[in-house]
Design an enzyme around this catalytic site. Structure first.
Site, PDB file in Angstrom:
ATOM      1  N   ASP A 133       4.472  -6.162 -35.984  1.00  0.00           N
ATOM      2  CA  ASP A 133       3.116  -6.489 -36.407  1.00  0.00           C
ATOM      3  C   ASP A 133       2.998  -7.983 -36.723  1.00  0.00           C
ATOM      4  OD1 ASP A 133       2.439  -3.832 -36.249  1.00  0.00           O
ATOM      5  OD2 ASP A 133       2.848  -3.444 -38.372  1.00  0.00           O
TER       6      ASP A 133
HETATM    7  N1  URA Z   1       6.719  -0.523 -38.276  1.00  0.00           N
HETATM    8  C1  URA Z   1       5.596  -1.119 -38.711  1.00  0.00           C
HETATM    9  O1  URA Z   1       4.808  -0.530 -39.429  1.00  0.00           O
HETATM   10  N2  URA Z   1       5.370  -2.382 -38.335  1.00  0.00           N
HETATM   11  C2  URA Z   1       6.218  -3.096 -37.563  1.00  0.00           C
HETATM   12  O2  URA Z   1       5.960  -4.257 -37.262  1.00  0.00           O
HETATM   13  C3  URA Z   1       7.391  -2.455 -37.116  1.00  0.00           C
HETATM   14  C4  URA Z   1       7.615  -1.159 -37.497  1.00  0.00           C
END
Ligand code: URA
Length: 238
Positions: A102
């Site tokens: 993310d």
């Molecule tokens: N899980 C999440 O919620 N975000 C990420 O970036 C990776 C795994």
């Protein structure tokens, strides 16, 4: 001569199966002619899919491990022109990230132009291990840790068993640091797993991906993988 579908999959355009679909639908051209399944090509042939030229990189692969900073998009390009993880790596090769982190997640991210390895690392059958450290709101209880361990329902599926360990907690800031190891890679999976039992993730960092950790890399730094590391990755996948 190499199989057309392999050359396209290796370029990272799509998985081998998807590529075969595109060929069957007549969307792939070789030197301007509609390609057929099973066709072979050489490095001088010009392959296009919907007008996009596919680069045959002749097995000239590069592999980078990045310690992704916060506030960077995991994507090849951003419509709004924001910085992406690709902008952080100095290379002329057309690389792309292996999976996603993310915008606000930091940590281990692999980037490569090896589409075959990418597809295999991301395929659920290979159960690639990802270790995260999550800072969450609240002091997590043993019961809730066990719930996450055993699998929680997010969206419309139940997560597979995970390793979950409370690393520390802080009563004054009312937060906990939790280590979580998963082998799946759904969108926002870790955040949703904690949300499923009532905790909000404030910070998330991926400590390691497929056994590759970023302990020695500062935020935004990257390094190339060694041949041994690439061989090890191949040995982990089918
Ligand atoms: N899980 C999440 O919620 N975000 C990420 O970036 C990776 C795994």
């Amino acid at each position: 001569m190499e199989r057309l579908s392999k050359v396209i999959a290796n370029s990272g355009f799509a998985s081998r199966r998807k590529v075969d679909e595109l060929i069957s639908k007549g969307e792939v051209l070789v030197n301007g002619d509609v390609a057929v399944l099973g066709q072979k090509v050489n490095s001088n042939d010009v392959i296009t899919i919907n007008g996009e030229v596919i680069k045959n990189n002749n097995g000239n692969y590069v592999y980078y491990l990045l310690n992704k900073p916060r506030g960077i998009i995991t994507s090849n390009h951003d419509e709004k022109g924001r910085k992406t993880v690709i902008d952080l790596i100095d290379t002329d090769e057309r690389i792309y990230p292996v999976g996603r982190l993310d915008y606000d997640t930091t940590g281990a991210l692999l980037l490569t132009n090896d589409g075959e390895l990418t597809n295999r690392l991301l395929h659920p059958r290979n159960n690639i291990e990802k270790i995260y450290l999550a800072k969450i709101q609240g002091i997590i209880t043993g019961t809730d840790i066990n719930k996450i361990k055993n699998g929680v329902v997010i969206d419309d599926f139940k997560t597979s068993p995970a390793r979950v360990k409370l690393k520390s907690y802080n009563r004054s800031s009312n937060t906990s640091l939790v280590l979580i190891t998963i082998h799946e890679g759904h969108n926002h999976q870790v955040k949703k797993m904690f949300e499923a039992v009532g905790y909000q993730v404030d910070k998330l960092t991926r400590l390691s991906f497929a056994g590759l950790d970023v302990k020695k890399l500062k935020s935004g730094e990257y390094r190339m993988l060694s041949l041994k590391e690439v061989q090890r990755l191949y040995s982990m996948v089918k």
